[in-house]
Scaffold this active site. Structure first.
Site, PDB file in Angstrom:
ATOM      1  N   ASP A  36       9.185   2.579   0.144  1.00 44.43           N
ATOM      2  CA  ASP A  36       8.128   3.229   0.914  1.00 44.43           C
ATOM      3  C   ASP A  36       8.282   2.794   2.368  1.00 44.43           C
ATOM      4  OD1 ASP A  36       5.856   4.077   2.189  1.00 44.43           O
ATOM      5  OD2 ASP A  36       4.461   3.388   0.640  1.00 44.43           O
ATOM      6  N   TYR A  89       0.854  -1.191   0.000  1.00 40.65           N
ATOM      7  CA  TYR A  89       0.000   0.000   0.000  1.00 40.65           C
ATOM      8  C   TYR A  89       0.886   1.236   0.000  1.00 40.65           C
ATOM      9  CZ  TYR A  89      -3.486   3.435   1.575  1.00 40.65           C
ATOM     10  OH  TYR A  89      -4.317   4.531   1.686  1.00 40.65           O
ATOM     11  N   LYS A  94       3.835   8.885   9.085  1.00 39.87           N
ATOM     12  CA  LYS A  94       3.521   8.311  10.391  1.00 39.87           C
ATOM     13  C   LYS A  94       4.480   8.811  11.488  1.00 39.87           C
ATOM     14  CE  LYS A  94       0.565   4.898   8.440  1.00 39.87           C
ATOM     15  NZ  LYS A  94       0.617   4.105   7.243  1.00 39.87           N
TER      16      LYS A  94
END
Ligand SMILES: *Cc1c(COP(=O)(O)O)cnc(C)c1O
Length: 443
Positions: free
Chosen positions: A248, A153, A276
């Site tokens: 990522d 994702y 995050k």
């Protein structure tokens, strides 16, 4: 009473009928879909506050928090240093639309931990960071095609919001309505852990590939730990064919090591995205790389990317405080110890229950894998029976005061402020919940 009057009336009793009211005014009652608890049993509680390793809902029920806001809260809720930094920044203003010193300070800290990169650009989310990385790669290479892996994702923008077709190198199929197939024709989806599929794709169209995007530690479809040789081959083929490699690290960055998987694998990507943790619980994302690449971003270069709230002082302050605490003492050793402790406890609870399953773990990231055999490395190895078992298990865990992600495909996060006593509760709760689910299935 008109709808407007009705809404005014509700503000006087902020906690009444929240779920009903949320569903009336927000699609599914949420701002992000998984929060609706659609894949598990029961209704989502509304959280009133978090402290350390726990969250408390609006009815005063306390839970041990193993979601950690999906990754950012590596220091738990309201860490005193993060709170103080944000309060200090708040007193001076929330956003200026001009560069502030805190951006420079956070950028320096980020680049210290990812020494392959010379420059970093802040965004307001991980999605934006990955979207911008795709644009930069296309701009820099003059190529159009991008490659992603099934189960990874990278945020919710069109080009990478693609699930895999089975087989290799098929044209991407959009996994959301509203994404025209034309938009994803330039995206190839490959299986993880499959050297042959990777080689074949590069043989067929290696010279057209601008970017290969991968979570070096895929943690959005369970925890699909990759073999180092596979990641090395991705790097090798990208280099051989002039394609750029994106790691990522929105989840893994600053979590599995200060420099994330880039540090742990020793592989040098061309672009790294983070998010995050780097925002310390505030909305932040960032992409980084060598100067020659990053200086192609506007205003120096012709790859455009911007953001009204990007680099805002509150988010930067939270990020700086978080990285500073992480940089002190033995926090990563502690995270590893706590992760290992929970892994061992959960594994023995599973073994005692007789339910097939195992625990995949890297550092403080854990995945309860409810299927036979060892945890898979590719998404095709994740079996749906696990998800139906998890749906009932999740409700039992919540009843026992353990807040886990409301999806079998999401991982659990341990923070530096969890402790053994709390994790013992999580282990006992899993044992009891497995027994309850087994008993329910038997009746
Ligand atoms: C969460 C996540 C994103 C998206 O970040 P948002 O801040 O939710 O937009 C991208 N990549 C990975 C690996 C993620 O886990």
């Amino acid at each position: 009473m008109s709808r407007a009057e009705d809404r005014t009336a509700t503000t006087a009793r902020p906690h009444e009928n929240l779920l009903e009211r949320a569903r009336a005014v927000m699609p599914g009652g949420v701002s992000s879909p998984v929060r609706a608890f659609g894949a598990v049993q029961g209704d989502p509680p509304f959280v009133a506050r978090g402290r350390g390793a726990t969250v408390t809902d609006v009815n005063g029920r306390e839970y041990l928090d193993l979601v950690g806001s999906w990754g950012p809260l590596i220091l738990g809720h309201v860490h005193p240093e993060v709170r103080e930094a944000v309060e200090r920044a708040l007193a001076d203003g929330t956003t200026f639309g001009a560069t502030c010193a805190a951006e420079v300070e956070l950028a320096e800290r980020v680049l210290e931990r990812f020494p392959f990169a010379d420059r970093v650009r802040f965004t307001s989310s991980g999605t934006e960071a990955c979207m911008s990385a795709v644009r930069l790669a296309r701009g820099a290479t003059g190529r159009k095609r991008i490659v992603k892996f099934e189960g990874c994702y990278h945020g919710h923008f069109d080009a990478l919001l693609v699930k895999a077709g089975s087989g290799l190198a098929t044209f991407g199929t959009p996994s959301s309505a509203g994404v025209p197939p034309e938009f994803t024709e330039l995206t190839d989806v490959l299986p993880l852990d499959d050297e042959q599929a990777l080689r074949t794709l590069f043989e067929q169209r290696g010279s057209e590939i601008a970017l290969v995007a991968i979570e070096p530690l895929p943690a959005n479809a369970g925890l699909l730990v990759q073999r180092l040789e596979f990641l090395q081959l991705v790097r090798e083929l990208c280099s051989a064919h002039g394609a750029l490699l994106l790691f990522d690290e929105v989840i893994s960055g600053f979590r599995v090591a200060p420099g994330g998987m880039t540090e742990l694998t020793g592989i040098t990507p061309d672009i790294v995205t983070v998010g995050k943790i780097v925002g310390g619980g505030m909305p932040v994302g960032a992409y980084m790389g060598p100067a020659a690449l990053m200086d192609q971003v506007a205003p120096l270069g012709d790859v455009y990317q911007a953001g009204t709230l990007s680099g805002n002082p509150l988010a930067m302050a939270a990020g700086i405080a978080t990285l500073d605490v992480l940089g002190r003492g033995d926090v990563y050793k502690r995270l590893e110890a706590l992760g290992a402790y929970l892994e061992a406890g959960w594994a023995s609870a599973l073994a005692r229950s007789g339910v097939s399953g195992s625990v995949a773990r890297v550092g403080s990231i854990l995945w309860l894998c409810l299927q036979e055999g060892s945890p898979p490395r590719a998404f095709s190895g994740v079996r749906p029976e696990g998800a139906s078992l998890y749906a009932g298990l999740h409700a039992e865990l919540m009843q026992r005061g353990v807040w886990m992600a409301p999806s079998a495909y999401e991982v659990a996060f341990v923070s530096a402020v969890h402790d053994e006593a709390g994790l013992d509760r999580a282990v006992a709760a899993l044992g009891e919940s497995l027994a309850a689910v087994a008993a329910g299935a038997a009746t």
